[in-house]
Design a protein around this motif. Structure first.
Motif, PDB file in Angstrom:
ATOM      1  N   ALA A 188     -28.408 -27.073 -12.768  1.00 34.13           N
ATOM      2  CA  ALA A 188     -28.961 -27.295 -11.430  1.00 34.13           C
ATOM      3  C   ALA A 188     -28.873 -28.549 -10.876  1.00 34.13           C
ATOM      4  O   ALA A 188     -28.646 -28.830  -9.752  1.00 34.13           O
ATOM      5  CB  ALA A 188     -30.551 -26.601 -11.076  1.00 34.13           C
ATOM      6  N   ARG A 189     -29.568 -29.487 -11.817  1.00 37.27           N
ATOM      7  CA  ARG A 189     -29.283 -30.733 -11.496  1.00 37.27           C
ATOM      8  C   ARG A 189     -28.087 -31.287 -11.044  1.00 37.27           C
ATOM      9  O   ARG A 189     -27.781 -31.879  -9.950  1.00 37.27           O
ATOM     10  CB  ARG A 189     -29.995 -31.801 -12.641  1.00 37.27           C
ATOM     11  CG  ARG A 189     -29.853 -33.298 -12.149  1.00 37.27           C
ATOM     12  CD  ARG A 189     -28.723 -34.158 -12.692  1.00 37.27           C
ATOM     13  NE  ARG A 189     -28.676 -35.346 -12.085  1.00 37.27           N
ATOM     14  CZ  ARG A 189     -27.465 -35.965 -11.901  1.00 37.27           C
ATOM     15  NH1 ARG A 189     -26.385 -35.546 -12.521  1.00 37.27           N
ATOM     16  NH2 ARG A 189     -27.389 -37.269 -11.250  1.00 37.27           N
TER      17      ARG A 189
ATOM     18  N   LEU B 266     -33.443 -34.323  -1.029  1.00 35.29           N
ATOM     19  CA  LEU B 266     -34.541 -33.049  -1.014  1.00 35.29           C
ATOM     20  C   LEU B 266     -34.236 -32.532  -2.401  1.00 35.29           C
ATOM     21  O   LEU B 266     -35.471 -32.197  -2.773  1.00 35.29           O
ATOM     22  CB  LEU B 266     -34.258 -32.513  -0.012  1.00 35.29           C
ATOM     23  CG  LEU B 266     -35.272 -31.236   0.135  1.00 35.29           C
ATOM     24  CD1 LEU B 266     -36.494 -31.765   0.513  1.00 35.29           C
ATOM     25  CD2 LEU B 266     -34.431 -30.195   1.225  1.00 35.29           C
ATOM     26  N   GLY B 267     -33.230 -32.333  -3.188  1.00 34.78           N
ATOM     27  CA  GLY B 267     -33.222 -31.399  -3.878  1.00 34.78           C
ATOM     28  C   GLY B 267     -33.348 -31.883  -5.527  1.00 34.78           C
ATOM     29  O   GLY B 267     -34.031 -31.398  -6.379  1.00 34.78           O
ATOM     30  N   LEU B 268     -32.986 -33.016  -5.688  1.00 32.24           N
ATOM     31  CA  LEU B 268     -33.258 -33.665  -7.245  1.00 32.24           C
ATOM     32  C   LEU B 268     -34.784 -33.608  -7.590  1.00 32.24           C
ATOM     33  O   LEU B 268     -34.988 -33.279  -8.649  1.00 32.24           O
ATOM     34  CB  LEU B 268     -32.454 -34.806  -7.041  1.00 32.24           C
ATOM     35  CG  LEU B 268     -30.871 -34.956  -7.187  1.00 32.24           C
ATOM     36  CD1 LEU B 268     -30.523 -36.436  -7.173  1.00 32.24           C
ATOM     37  CD2 LEU B 268     -30.584 -34.149  -8.619  1.00 32.24           C
ATOM     38  N   PRO B 269     -35.700 -34.337  -6.793  1.00 27.37           N
ATOM     39  CA  PRO B 269     -37.045 -34.238  -7.341  1.00 27.37           C
ATOM     40  C   PRO B 269     -37.366 -32.864  -7.449  1.00 27.37           C
ATOM     41  O   PRO B 269     -38.391 -32.611  -8.425  1.00 27.37           O
ATOM     42  CB  PRO B 269     -37.784 -34.786  -6.164  1.00 27.37           C
ATOM     43  CG  PRO B 269     -37.057 -35.541  -5.383  1.00 27.37           C
ATOM     44  CD  PRO B 269     -35.423 -34.667  -5.499  1.00 27.37           C
ATOM     45  N   ILE B 270     -37.159 -31.934  -6.819  1.00 30.51           N
ATOM     46  CA  ILE B 270     -37.627 -30.401  -7.080  1.00 30.51           C
ATOM     47  C   ILE B 270     -37.149 -29.837  -8.433  1.00 30.51           C
ATOM     48  O   ILE B 270     -37.872 -29.206  -9.180  1.00 30.51           O
ATOM     49  CB  ILE B 270     -37.161 -29.274  -5.800  1.00 30.51           C
ATOM     50  CG1 ILE B 270     -37.690 -29.717  -4.508  1.00 30.51           C
ATOM     51  CG2 ILE B 270     -37.203 -27.895  -6.023  1.00 30.51           C
ATOM     52  CD1 ILE B 270     -37.130 -29.229  -3.276  1.00 30.51           C
TER      53      ILE B 270
ATOM     54  N   PRO C  21     -39.026 -29.928 -16.230  1.00 29.87           N
ATOM     55  CA  PRO C  21     -39.389 -31.349 -16.614  1.00 29.87           C
ATOM     56  C   PRO C  21     -38.633 -31.604 -18.066  1.00 29.87           C
ATOM     57  O   PRO C  21     -38.270 -32.533 -18.354  1.00 29.87           O
ATOM     58  CB  PRO C  21     -40.940 -31.296 -16.872  1.00 29.87           C
ATOM     59  CG  PRO C  21     -41.232 -29.882 -17.084  1.00 29.87           C
ATOM     60  CD  PRO C  21     -40.039 -29.078 -16.058  1.00 29.87           C
ATOM     61  N   ALA C  22     -38.524 -30.474 -19.018  1.00 31.39           N
ATOM     62  CA  ALA C  22     -37.900 -30.369 -20.261  1.00 31.39           C
ATOM     63  C   ALA C  22     -36.583 -31.154 -20.283  1.00 31.39           C
ATOM     64  O   ALA C  22     -35.975 -31.889 -21.013  1.00 31.39           O
ATOM     65  CB  ALA C  22     -37.857 -29.338 -21.083  1.00 31.39           C
TER      66      ALA C  22
END
Length: 870
Positions: free
Chosen positions: A139-140, A153-157, A163-164
């Motif tokens: 996804a990243r 917008l998307g990377l912090p989400i 988080p792992a």
């Protein structure tokens, strides 16, 4: 400065990322693409190098997932062949214990639970975390390929949801398990992506060693160069222009948009400019931004400096004089860990760190000579004092260090496999400076940007850049490794192509590739399954598919295959008739006569072993007989001299399989009775073909011989000539030349006679030498072009000195009958009415035809203007 050029897209670097971007942009975007490579060899980490005249070493591909996935399948058109590694493909060696990693995730997970039962529930939870971390990494990377507003917008989400993926590997393992041995096993093999556990992101570890290699593992048959060669061939067909030894000095940018690249030719030293509005850089993020020039570079200097530095490696290449299998390895990889916690990563003293050892020759059935490669990831700073030096200019201290490290690594290998050192016939050590020299990688970091959480958070780590028209491909656009680089190239292409074109590209990649159509020329590896002496001088060799399944191609009786023979570092190509019938389905047989001083036949008689994989191209040739089409009335007359009977055995067997009831005559000539091949096969064919008549002739008959005597002459041919509607003739050139003349005297139409004469790679080399001599002579005479006139066609076309008549005709798009292009089939018959030339008739014409000017267009080199009749 040479004249400027213009291309729609320029790709910098010919690694898999650059080549993937080049192919897809050309294929789905219809763009004119130029690939510039600074090295003298194209293909990046898929290329190989040779040493000591026999050893071949890969530079970056040691093993792949056995299910290499749609990306590699697409790049090779499904043609890459993979040889599975042993099921326990990675052997981990720790102080006090070993652990074997199996090739499937379920077995890996079960084995861990069996050995660490107290941590079984934690192991289950861990593999659940692995799946989520891989999904987060994908996804990243997808979000990182989107335009800037969507990325921001998307990377912090993505980080909040997974988080792992961003968590350091050491932290994830420490919070998951208590047993230090289990922790050691699960943090091992970080060398597959190059960043130690203390600083690597768990998402990369979850994706590469824990997921990608958990569907079985394999090595490319033919070595990494097989991937390289197939890929480059396909790009050539797509019209992509590939140039080696071309170093890009600057990416020209005006008003925030790419306008071109400045290039230096590494051969001539000339500099030139290529105008383009799109540049795809597969040279890595750091190198890409360094090419933007001093006025733009500072804008991103701080962000680049904040990214952790990458590791590099020392790599020991060994050539052995015997198989390493005698010491125990079966092809699995070995990892040697100095301790359990691995806290020091690449900071250990050189030669004493984590050591990875692979046995490529045990996993490549096409390898004739045995090699070992040992790699230790290191901090490139250890070599900084010599970074300003080059090649032979490096001081003695550097070379002494290389010798010390070679001995240190050999000692570690000897401790594990006593006696291995004595088999070493060649040893060479590469350092970070070697990788920096040949790859232009920053400080020799061949894995690209470090696989850290900081990389995941960086807006520079992905295909998009702030410069319009500049896109990054390769490992830094997706992830480490060859397949990661390939994925990065596809993401770069997605950023360049229009949405509809990109959609077509992804649908094509995911689609199953169609099987080759019947009669299609196939190229790939077949395994030697059987070797049998047919006569004292002839061997029959059976070739089968690598997986034991059906043949990947179909053929007609009378055709032949070309085989690359590994007599040295560079193979030689030879052509051999197929003796088996088309209906065999699961194998193809050839028969090879030992020729005096024959390089190819000598290898096949003296050195070939069952199990070796040989690269085959075929089927080819027009010397065919198809019972469904060619079984007309009259006599099928087959005439063979010596081993020339080989394709005729295939014809006879095909006739028997088709229940042919017509009259078939085989006239075969040999010197002595013990030189008659295929006796058992002919005896069986007599019972299956009621219309078969066989007459064998000996020029040196022994006592008791009741067959024909002498050569196949006029009286031997006379009884069959009048009724012969089809003649197949194969044998030595003088014999064929005589028989063609005799058949003509007996009134057999020349169009009814099919001939076959195979030529070796040595003969083709002779033609190249003749072509070179013709070109030199023309240049000395001030001639740069000959003219070939075609009688009654009101047509003429140019022919460059050293070019064959057939090549010149094809270049001028003049229609010419042709098939093999190498003088084997006789299809490109042409008559020269006037003018001088160099040629080789290959025994496919009678003496009268040669006198009348008949020759082969593919073997004829004009030395002045010609008048021909086609």
């Amino acid at each position: 400065m040479v004249a400027d050029e213009a291309f729609d897209v320029v790709v910098i670097g010919s690694g898999m990322g650059g080549l993937a971007a080049a192919r897809t942009i050309a294929q789905f975007g219809g763009e004119r693409v130029l690939v510039l490579e600074q090295h003298y060899t194209l293909g990046g980490m898929t290329h190989e190098f040779s040493r000591a005249g026999r050893y071949r070493f890969g530079t970056g591909v040691h093993y792949l997932s056995a299910d290499a996935g749609p990306f590699l399948d697409f790049m090779t058109d499904g043609r890459v062949q993979l040889q599975p590694l042993p099921d326990d493909f990675d052997m981990l060696h720790f102080p006090g214990f070993d652990f074997a990693v199996p090739s499937h995730r379920e077995r890996f997970q079960s084995r861990l639970a069996e050995q660490f039962p107290d941590e079984a529930r934690a192991i289950d939870r861990y593999f659940g975390a692995v799946r989520r971390a891989v999904a987060g990494l994908v996804a990243r990377n997808v979000v990182a390929s989107l335009p800037a507003p969507l990325r921001q917008l998307g990377l912090p989400i993505v980080e909040r949801l997974s988080p792992a993926t961003y968590r350091p590997l050491r932290e994830q393992i420490d919070r998951s398990f208590r047993d230090p041995r289990l922790r050691a096993i699960l943090t091992a093999r970080w060398g597959l992506y190059g960043t130690p556990p203390a600083s690597s992101a768990f998402g990369y570890h979850a994706a590469v060693p824990t997921t990608f290699f958990m569907n079985g593992t394999a090595h490319p048959v033919g070595g990494p160069k097989a991937i390289n060669e197939i890929t480059l061939e396909i790009l050539g067909r797509q019209g992509v222009e590939l140039r080696a030894r071309q170093r890009v000095r600057r990416i020209a940018v005006e008003r925030g948009r790419v306008r071109g690249v400045d290039v230096e030719d590494g051969v001539t030293g000339d500099r030139y400019h290529v105008r383009t509005s799109t540049v795809v850089s597969a040279g890595g993020v750091r190198n890409t931004y360094a090419l933007l020039g001093p006025e733009l570079r500072p804008r991103w200097a701080r962000e680049l400096a904040e990214l952790p530095r990458e590791s590099s490696a020392i790599m020991l290449f060994l050539g052995l004089d015997r198989s390493p299998a005698v010491f125990g390895p079966r092809g699995e990889n070995h990892w040697f860990m100095p301790d359990l916690d691995d806290r020091d990563g690449v900071r250990r003293s050189l030669g004493n760190g984590v050591l990875y050892v692979s046995f490529a020759s045990l996993n490549n059935p096409a390898a004739r000579f045995h090699t070992v490669e040992a790699l230790e990831l290191v901090d490139p700073a250890a070599f900084d004092e010599w970074r300003a030096t080059t090649g032979d200019e490096r001081p003695d201290a550097y070379h002494r260090l290389k010798e010390e490290l070679t001995e240190r690594l050999l000692t570690r290998l000897e401790q594990r496999w006593p006696g291995l050192r004595d088999t070493v016939a060649f040893a060479e050590l590469a350092t970070p400076l070697s990788f920096e020299t040949y790859q232009r990688s920053v400080r020799g970091s061949f894995y690209g940007l470090a696989a850290t959480p900081e990389r995941l958070r960086s807006p520079l780590a992905g295909p998009r850049t702030p410069v319009k028209g500049l896109v990054v491909a390769g490992q830094d656009a997706w992830g480490p490794g060859v397949v990661g680089a390939l994925a990065g190239g596809l993401m770069a292409a997605t950023a360049v192509l229009r949405p509809r074109q990109a959609g077509t590209m992804w649908r094509t990649i995911q689609a199953r590739r169609p099987a080759a159509a019947p009669g299609t020329v196939w190229r790939g590896y077949l395994r030697v399954a059987q070797i049998e002496a047919v006569t004292p001088s002839i061997r029959s060799i059976r070739l089968e598919p690598m997986d034991g399944g059906p043949l990947p191609f179909t053929f007609l009786a009378g055709q032949y295959i070309k085989i690359d023979l590994p007599v040295a570092v560079e193979p030689i190509e030879r052509s051999y008739s197929i003796s088996s019938a088309p209906g065999a389905g699961r194998h193809v047989d050839i028969a090879v006569k030992r020729e005096p001083n024959g390089l190819g036949s000598g290898f096949l008689h003296d050195d070939l072993e069952v199990g070796l994989a040989l690269r085959v191209t075929g089927p080819q040739g027009e010397f065919t007989w198809n019972p469904g089409i060619d079984a007309a009335g009259g006599t099928l007359l087959l005439i063979a001299g010596g081993v020339g009977i080989t394709p005729l055995i295939s014809v006879l067997t095909a006739a028997a399989d088709a229940n042919h009831r017509g009259h078939v005559v085989l006239l075969a000539g040999y010197r002595t009775e013990d030189e008659i091949p295929f006796r058992d096969e002919l005896e069986q064919l007599r019972s299956r073909l009621p219309g078969l008549e066989v007459v064998e002739f000996l020029t040196r008959p022994g006592e008791g011989w009741t067959g024909g005597r002498g050569r196949i002459g006029l009286e031997a041919l006379r009884p069959y000539a009048a009724d012969a509607t089809r003649v197949h003739l194969c044998g030595p050139a003088p014999m064929m030349q005589d028989v063609i003349g005799l058949l003509t005297k007996l009134g057999v139409p020349r169009t009814a006679v099919r001939t076959e004469a195979f030529v070796s790679g040595g003969s083709r080399q002779t033609r190249r030498e003749k072509a070179h001599a013709v070109a030199l002579a023309a240049a000395e005479a001030g001639v740069d072009q000959f003219t070939i006139d075609v009688k009654d066609e009101d047509t003429a076309f140019p022919c460059a000195p050293g070019q064959t008549v057939l090549d010149a005709a094809n270049e001028a798009r003049f229609p010419f009958p042709q098939s093999c292009g190498e003088g084997a089939c006789g299809t490109c018959r042409v008559r020269v009415l006037s003018g001088r030339y160099e040629t080789d008739t290959r025994g496919l014409f009678s003496t009268e035809e040669i006198t009348a000017g008949w020759l082969l267009a593919c073997q004829t080199l004009p030395t002045e203007d010609l008048l021909i009749a086609s």
